[in-house]
Design a protein around this motif. Structure first.
Motif, PDB file in Angstrom:
ATOM      1  N   GLY A 280     -18.181  50.939  12.150  1.00 15.53           N
ATOM      2  CA  GLY A 280     -16.946  51.478  12.719  1.00 15.53           C
ATOM      3  C   GLY A 280     -15.718  51.312  11.847  1.00 15.53           C
ATOM      4  N   SER A 281     -15.739  50.339  10.938  1.00 16.08           N
ATOM      5  CA  SER A 281     -14.537  50.060  10.151  1.00 16.08           C
ATOM      6  C   SER A 281     -14.616  50.531   8.701  1.00 16.08           C
ATOM      7  N   VAL A 282     -15.784  50.888   8.240  1.00 18.52           N
ATOM      8  CA  VAL A 282     -15.954  51.267   6.841  1.00 18.52           C
ATOM      9  C   VAL A 282     -15.819  52.785   6.677  1.00 18.52           C
TER      10      VAL A 282
ATOM     11  N   ILE B  87     -12.919  49.183   3.269  1.00 20.92           N
ATOM     12  CA  ILE B  87     -12.367  48.771   4.553  1.00 20.92           C
ATOM     13  C   ILE B  87     -10.914  48.393   4.274  1.00 20.92           C
ATOM     14  N   VAL B  88      -9.985  49.026   4.979  1.00 18.34           N
ATOM     15  CA  VAL B  88      -8.582  48.669   4.841  1.00 18.34           C
ATOM     16  C   VAL B  88      -8.357  47.425   5.691  1.00 18.34           C
ATOM     17  N   LEU B  89      -8.072  46.314   5.035  1.00 24.47           N
ATOM     18  CA  LEU B  89      -7.830  45.059   5.734  1.00 24.47           C
ATOM     19  C   LEU B  89      -6.377  44.960   6.184  1.00 24.47           C
TER      20      LEU B  89
ATOM     21  N   LYS C 299      -4.164  45.347   1.604  1.00 23.90           N
ATOM     22  CA  LYS C 299      -5.402  44.706   1.156  1.00 23.90           C
ATOM     23  C   LYS C 299      -6.559  45.632   1.480  1.00 23.90           C
ATOM     24  N   ILE C 300      -7.526  45.683   0.560  1.00 23.20           N
ATOM     25  CA  ILE C 300      -8.680  46.557   0.728  1.00 23.20           C
ATOM     26  C   ILE C 300      -9.927  45.828   0.261  1.00 23.20           C
ATOM     27  N   ARG C 301     -11.016  46.122   0.918  1.00 21.95           N
ATOM     28  CA  ARG C 301     -12.318  45.625   0.491  1.00 21.95           C
ATOM     29  C   ARG C 301     -13.116  46.830   0.033  1.00 21.95           C
ATOM     30  N   ILE C 302     -13.677  46.749  -1.157  1.00 22.48           N
ATOM     31  CA  ILE C 302     -14.408  47.870  -1.750  1.00 22.48           C
ATOM     32  C   ILE C 302     -15.862  47.459  -1.981  1.00 22.48           C
TER      33      ILE C 302
ATOM     34  N   GLU D  60     -12.440  42.424  -3.137  1.00 23.32           N
ATOM     35  CA  GLU D  60     -11.337  42.335  -2.187  1.00 23.32           C
ATOM     36  C   GLU D  60     -10.063  42.312  -3.013  1.00 23.32           C
ATOM     37  N   ILE D  61      -9.194  43.284  -2.761  1.00 23.99           N
ATOM     38  CA  ILE D  61      -8.005  43.472  -3.598  1.00 23.99           C
ATOM     39  C   ILE D  61      -6.759  43.508  -2.727  1.00 23.99           C
ATOM     40  N   GLU D  62      -5.757  42.752  -3.147  1.00 26.60           N
ATOM     41  CA  GLU D  62      -4.433  42.848  -2.526  1.00 26.60           C
ATOM     42  C   GLU D  62      -3.531  43.531  -3.535  1.00 26.60           C
TER      43      GLU D  62
END
Length: 168
Positions: free
Chosen positions: A50-52, A67-69, A130-133, A160-162
């Protein structure tokens, strides 16, 4: 006459070798199927359906998931010359092994010079986001061992990138 026969024999050997040779495209396709399976299994096993979301490039699915954190804010325009300052961690998706992180140092990169996974996914957030790739190997380090950081070839990578700053 012997020279002509020798030349013909040499051509025959070269052409015969070409048919049995290295087929890079076929190997890339095989690895893409493997990588995509690893990512899909990870998404399913961790209930991320649901989140990806998948990154599209010119309406073509890339196999890069994110995923947009935290979305961040602003009306930032991203181009290949955009300079981004980031805080990040990088792990091998299948093992969870951390192989790179920025720690207290916040590197800046020109977006056009980073790996395709970053170049395509970072624009999904804004400054402060922040994003998780989840990246298949073809959009990260590819079919090359990275012994200096302990990364095997064809590794599927979890970043995981900010996004700390953006400069155009």
């Amino acid at each position: 006459m012997n020279r002509i026969l020798l030349i013909l024999l040499l051509f025959a050997v070269v052409f015969a070798g070409c048919k049995k040779g290295y087929d890079a495209v076929a190997l890339q396709r095989q690895q893409a199927v493997i990588d995509d399976g690893i990512i899909q299994k990870y998404i399913d096993d961790n209930n991320l359906r649901g989140s990806v979301k998948q990154v599209d490039s010119a309406n073509v699915a890339t196999g890069i998931y994110y995923i947009v954190l935290q979305p961040g804010s602003g009306n930032d325009l991203f181009t290949n010359s955009t300079r981004v300052t980031v805080d990040y961690t990088a792990k091998i998706l299948t093992t969870g092994k951390l192989f790179a992180q920025s720690n207290d140092f916040h590197p800046s990169f020109t977006l056009g010079e980073v790996m395709p996974a970053w170049r395509l996914a970072i624009p999904e957030i804004k400054k402060g986001g922040k994003i998780r790739i989840l990246s298949p190997s073809r959009y990260a380090y590819g079919p090359y061992d990275q012994p200096g950081i302990g990364l095997p070839k064809n590794s599927v990578v979890d970043f995981e990138i900010e996004l700390l700053d953006i400069t155009n």
